[in-house]
Design an enzyme around this catalytic site. Structure first.
Site, PDB file in Angstrom:
ATOM      1  N   GLN A  17      14.958 -39.395   6.635  1.00  0.00           N
ATOM      2  CA  GLN A  17      13.832 -39.431   7.567  1.00  0.00           C
ATOM      3  C   GLN A  17      12.504 -39.012   6.939  1.00  0.00           C
ATOM      4  OE1 GLN A  17      16.336 -37.252  10.703  1.00  0.00           O
ATOM      5  NE2 GLN A  17      15.064 -38.555  11.978  1.00  0.00           N
ATOM      6  N   HIS A  33      23.684 -36.151   6.472  1.00  0.00           N
ATOM      7  CA  HIS A  33      22.866 -36.455   7.644  1.00  0.00           C
ATOM      8  C   HIS A  33      22.638 -37.972   7.646  1.00  0.00           C
ATOM      9  CE1 HIS A  33      19.848 -34.558  10.642  1.00  0.00           C
ATOM     10  NE2 HIS A  33      19.879 -35.852  10.900  1.00  0.00           N
ATOM     11  N   ASN A  75      26.015 -33.450   9.955  1.00  0.00           N
ATOM     12  CA  ASN A  75      25.139 -33.445  11.111  1.00  0.00           C
ATOM     13  C   ASN A  75      25.663 -34.429  12.153  1.00  0.00           C
ATOM     14  OD1 ASN A  75      22.484 -32.825  12.468  1.00  0.00           O
ATOM     15  ND2 ASN A  75      22.368 -35.064  12.380  1.00  0.00           N
ATOM     16  N   GLU A  76      25.995 -33.929  13.327  1.00  0.00           N
ATOM     17  CA  GLU A  76      26.296 -34.747  14.499  1.00  0.00           C
ATOM     18  C   GLU A  76      27.305 -35.865  14.250  1.00  0.00           C
ATOM     19  OE1 GLU A  76      22.549 -36.039  16.142  1.00  0.00           O
ATOM     20  OE2 GLU A  76      21.936 -34.003  16.620  1.00  0.00           O
ATOM     21  N   GLU A 127      19.067 -27.759  15.687  1.00  0.00           N
ATOM     22  CA  GLU A 127      18.010 -28.697  16.062  1.00  0.00           C
ATOM     23  C   GLU A 127      17.681 -28.499  17.527  1.00  0.00           C
ATOM     24  OE1 GLU A 127      18.509 -32.936  15.305  1.00  0.00           O
ATOM     25  OE2 GLU A 127      19.436 -32.502  13.374  1.00  0.00           O
ATOM     26  N   TRP A 177      14.966 -42.985  13.020  1.00  0.00           N
ATOM     27  CA  TRP A 177      16.101 -43.919  13.049  1.00  0.00           C
ATOM     28  C   TRP A 177      15.727 -45.265  13.679  1.00  0.00           C
ATOM     29  CZ3 TRP A 177      18.729 -41.728   9.470  1.00  0.00           C
ATOM     30  CH2 TRP A 177      18.827 -40.342   9.409  1.00  0.00           C
TER      31      TRP A 177
HETATM   32  C1  FCB Z   1      19.096 -35.843  16.260  1.00  0.00           C
HETATM   33  C2  FCB Z   1      19.158 -36.144  14.782  1.00  0.00           C
HETATM   34  C3  FCB Z   1      17.844 -35.983  14.071  1.00  0.00           C
HETATM   35  C4  FCB Z   1      16.701 -36.507  14.911  1.00  0.00           C
HETATM   36  C5  FCB Z   1      16.744 -35.937  16.302  1.00  0.00           C
HETATM   37  C6  FCB Z   1      15.609 -36.367  17.191  1.00  0.00           C
HETATM   38  O1  FCB Z   1      20.153 -36.477  16.913  1.00  0.00           O
HETATM   39  O2  FCB Z   1      20.085 -35.294  14.152  1.00  0.00           O
HETATM   40  O3  FCB Z   1      17.944 -36.617  12.826  1.00  0.00           O
HETATM   41  O4  FCB Z   1      16.692 -37.878  14.892  1.00  0.00           O
HETATM   42  O5  FCB Z   1      17.951 -36.278  16.914  1.00  0.00           O
END
Ligand code: FCB
Length: 455
Positions: A31, A132, A176-177, A364, A419
């Site tokens: 990003q 990520h 991440n996620e 986050e 994204w």
């Molecule tokens: C999360 C992502 C991050 C960013 C935020 C807004 O889901 O981890 O990279 O895009 O949302």
């Protein structure tokens, strides 16, 4: 300068939190870095996805992004001047392993080594995320995360990174996620690699969780005193109505959105009811996988943005449940996400009561607004400032209620490539002018700075 409590009445003070509380911002490699073709960086699935017409709303990519690869000293100066004592960033796998099976690319590792030194010189604790979302495209060509071998490849990448940086970086986030990796990327198709198969998504999810679990002991072996965790994107859920159908739908959604991750990470396996509901889409699981996934960690990373309202929706894949738009009249951000600081408190209380992780970090939390640079160069993002202040308040209340939250990372330090939304969505506390690459601290960033300068 105005005091933070004058700007945001009712906001907490820094002294409401422990002295060693971590205050940071978060970013991710694809990003912000740019330098997409420099120093041996391989193509990532996001380069390929962004180059596919129609996938990213403004047709953009991360090729240049915020040019952080070259401008990181300025960005770290801004972070220091804001008063951050921690910074969460991610490592681009395609920079580190340039080709399938290749030895680590020293130039790629050198970049992160310089960046980490730059943080330490500025008194900022580095928090490195190992994945990520920027998988090397050469691995996607071999099946990506749906392929079990990718777990092994990930461990090789993690080994290279932790050997090189482990003398200076103690805090590691494996993924991440994973929900986004699996579901957005492989079922909804709105993120790279853009696939739309539920079974594939669940297999991806299993391999991502497995790679997490297997990375934990490896990181500990390479990094003396390592502290390891994973960051999950989570939402408090609300059933669309009190009726049994919506409540059951909310329960089904929760099985996949929350328990599918937290249960196996805490040694409870995949939730049986959800396993039954997904039927033949269930992943292939080998002996020992679930034990590996349950490796003990040091902390849980929580990424929180908004609550979700769930309605029964027969025929709606995969579980006959649908996420509704925010309720009428609700306050929302430019993403259309509901602003609900109390949701953060609810979520933290639930995780604490369901699993009691030793430590929690908000890895986050942030908001998107259509920021404008005014004639005097300022960016008066009062809504973001308020969002930040209110969420810090909710976090403070959760801590008072006994939830062991030890740090907070605002998303994001700088505006960046959001994204599939490209550069149309701004989340930064620092504004980026993408034509000049000029950085400007927004009012929200100034507020965070004033908050952090309090005794
Ligand atoms: C999360 C992502 C991050 C960013 C935020 C807004 O889901 O981890 O990279 O895009 O949302």
């Amino acid at each position: 300068m105005n005091k933070p409590d004058q700007l945001e009445p009712g906001a907490p003070a820094r002294s409401d939190f422990a002295r060693d509380f971590l205050w940071g911002c978060a970013t991710s490699s694809y990003q912000i870095e740019g330098a997409g073709r420099e120093d041996g960086r391989a193509e990532s699935i996001w380069d390929r996805f962004a180059a596919t017409p129609g996938k990213v709303r403004d047709g953009s990519s991360g090729l240049v992004a915020c040019d952080h690869y070259h401008r990181w000293p300025e960005d770290m100066d801004i972070a220091r001047d804001m008063g951050l004592n921690a910074y969460r960033f991610s490592i681009a796998w395609p920079r580190v392993i340039s080709e399938f099976g290749a030895a680590p690319n020293q130039k790629g590792l050198d970049f992160y080594s310089r960046l980490v030194d730059g943080m330490l010189e500025r008194g900022i604790q580095p928090w490195a995320t190992l994945y990520h979302w920027d998988l090397p495209q050469y691995l996607q060509d071999r099946g990506g995360w749906a392929e079990r071998d990718t777990v092994q490849r990930y461990l090789e990448f993690v080994d290279a990174v932790t050997r090189r940086l482990g003398d200076r970086v103690q805090h590691w986030i494996t993924h991440n996620e994973p929900w986004c990796t699996a579901i957005l990327g492989n079922f909804e198709g709105v993120h790279a690699p853009g696939l739309t198969d539920f079974g594939t998504a669940l297999q991806v999810c299993h391999h991502v969780l497995l790679s997490h679990g297997k990375a934990v002991p490896l990181i500990r072996e390479n990094v003396p005193g390592a502290r390891v965790g994973i960051s999950l994107s989570l939402h408090p859920l609300r059933a669309a109505s009190e009726g049994p159908a919506d409540r059951a739908a909310s329960e089904r959604h929760d099985g996949l959105r929350y328990r599918w991750f937290l249960d196996p990470l805490h040694g409870r396996g995949y939730p049986p009811a959800t396993l039954a509901q997904v039927g033949r889409a269930a992943p292939v699981v080998h002996d020992g996988d679930m034990e590996a996934i349950a490796a003990a960690t040091d902390f849980m990373g929580v990424n929180y943005y908004f609550p979700e309202t769930i309605a029964d929706a027969p025929g709606h894949e995969p579980l006959d449940a649908r996420v509704l738009p925010p309720p009428a009249g609700a306050e929302t951000t430019a993403m259309g996400w509901e602003v609900a600081p109390e949701g953060l408190g609810e979520l933290l209380a639930r995780i604490h009561s369901d699993y009691a992780p030793r430590e929690l970090y908000i890895t986050e939390n942030g908001s998107c607004y259509d920021d404008e640079v005014l004639a005097d160069g300022s960016v008066n993002d009062t809504q973001r400032r308020r969002y930040l202040a209110r969420h810090l308040g909710a976090m403070k209340d959760a801590i008072s209620a006994g939830v062991p939250v030890k740090g907070y990372f605002a998303w994001s330090l700088v505006d960046n490539f959001e994204w599939a939304e490209g550069y149309l969505r701004r989340f930064g506390l620092v504004h980026i002018d993408y034509t000049t690459q000029e950085r400007r601290l927004k009012e929200s960033g100034k507020w965070y700075r004033a908050f952090l300068r309090q005794p």
